[in-house]
Design a protein around this motif. Structure first.
Motif, PDB file in Angstrom:
ATOM      1  N   GLU A  63      18.756  54.290  59.789  1.00  0.00           N
ATOM      2  CA  GLU A  63      20.230  54.250  59.529  1.00  0.00           C
ATOM      3  C   GLU A  63      20.379  53.990  58.120  1.00  0.00           C
ATOM      4  O   GLU A  63      21.409  53.759  57.402  1.00  0.00           O
ATOM      5  N   GLY A  64      19.262  53.764  57.447  1.00  0.00           N
ATOM      6  CA  GLY A  64      19.534  53.552  55.897  1.00  0.00           C
ATOM      7  C   GLY A  64      19.097  52.047  55.588  1.00  0.00           C
ATOM      8  O   GLY A  64      19.175  51.808  54.277  1.00  0.00           O
ATOM      9  N   LEU A  65      18.832  51.249  56.451  1.00  0.00           N
ATOM     10  CA  LEU A  65      18.172  49.980  55.920  1.00  0.00           C
ATOM     11  C   LEU A  65      16.996  50.138  55.388  1.00  0.00           C
ATOM     12  O   LEU A  65      16.303  50.851  55.496  1.00  0.00           O
ATOM     13  N   LEU A  66      16.471  48.631  54.816  1.00  0.00           N
ATOM     14  CA  LEU A  66      15.201  48.713  54.035  1.00  0.00           C
ATOM     15  C   LEU A  66      14.506  47.934  54.940  1.00  0.00           C
ATOM     16  O   LEU A  66      14.455  46.731  55.195  1.00  0.00           O
ATOM     17  N   PRO A  67      13.065  48.523  54.940  1.00  0.00           N
ATOM     18  CA  PRO A  67      11.888  47.774  55.446  1.00  0.00           C
ATOM     19  C   PRO A  67      11.684  46.581  54.517  1.00  0.00           C
ATOM     20  O   PRO A  67      11.907  46.447  53.440  1.00  0.00           O
ATOM     21  N   LYS A  68      10.898  45.356  54.754  1.00  0.00           N
ATOM     22  CA  LYS A  68      10.386  44.261  54.069  1.00  0.00           C
ATOM     23  C   LYS A  68       9.838  44.711  52.783  1.00  0.00           C
ATOM     24  O   LYS A  68      10.360  44.234  51.787  1.00  0.00           O
TER      25      LYS A  68
END
Length: 173
Positions: A63-68
């Motif tokens: 959905e476009g969120l970022l991994p750490k």
């Protein structure tokens, strides 16, 4: 080139090519101290967890969120940009080169298009957020009806530009 409404009547390109200190001093109140601002920003960059951007699951990443790891890259790019007083455009380019960002607005409207197709909604109406900030293109598209199968972000479906606030609504016969 689009003129951005500021008290200085600068173009979007002129604003993009300002250093952060120039931009902050231009847009903030007289007597504003950039050094104090910089200290607070750097502290925030060190401590903020970026919860609004952080992906917790694979579907969050889709959905476009970022991994750490990308949150950490973003943190480093922003710190470097502020410390070295880079331009907004330089910081934007570094983020684009270093992090695979998905356009979350396109994902939302693309998902809506998919939902309409799955439910046989053959047409949609373009709806612009109408106020004194509405762009000419969104103003012209407002109210127009398009075939769902022909919906293309940036052509006849939002987002049409950066910070586009327009949307679409499916039409049912």
């Amino acid at each position: 080139e689009v003129a951005v409404e500021t008290k200085h009547n600068l173009t979007e390109s002129e604003l993009d090519n300002m250093t952060l200190a120039e931009y902050v001093n231009l847009t903030e109140i007289p007597g504003f101290n950039y050094t104090d601002y910089l200290v607070k920003i750097l502290l925030l960059l060190r401590t903020d967890k970026f919860d609004d951007l952080r992906a917790l699951t694979e579907s969050d990443i889709a959905e476009g969120l970022l991994p750490k790891r990308d949150i950490n890259k973003l943190r480093v790019i922003l710190k470097d940009g502020f410390k070295k007083n880079k331009t907004i455009r330089e910081i934007e380019n570094e983020i684009s080169r270093s992090i695979d960002l998905k356009d979350r607005y396109k994902l939302v409207d693309g998902g809506l298009k998919d939902l309409y197709n799955e439910n046989n909604v053959e047409h949609y109406r373009y709806l612009a957020a109408l106020d004194d900030r509405t762009s000419d293109i969104c103003n012209q598209l407002n109210g127009q009806v398009f075939k769902t199968s022909d919906g293309t972000p940036g052509v006849n479906m939002p987002p049409m530009h950066v910070n586009c606030r327009s949307t679409i609504v499916g039409l049912v016969d």
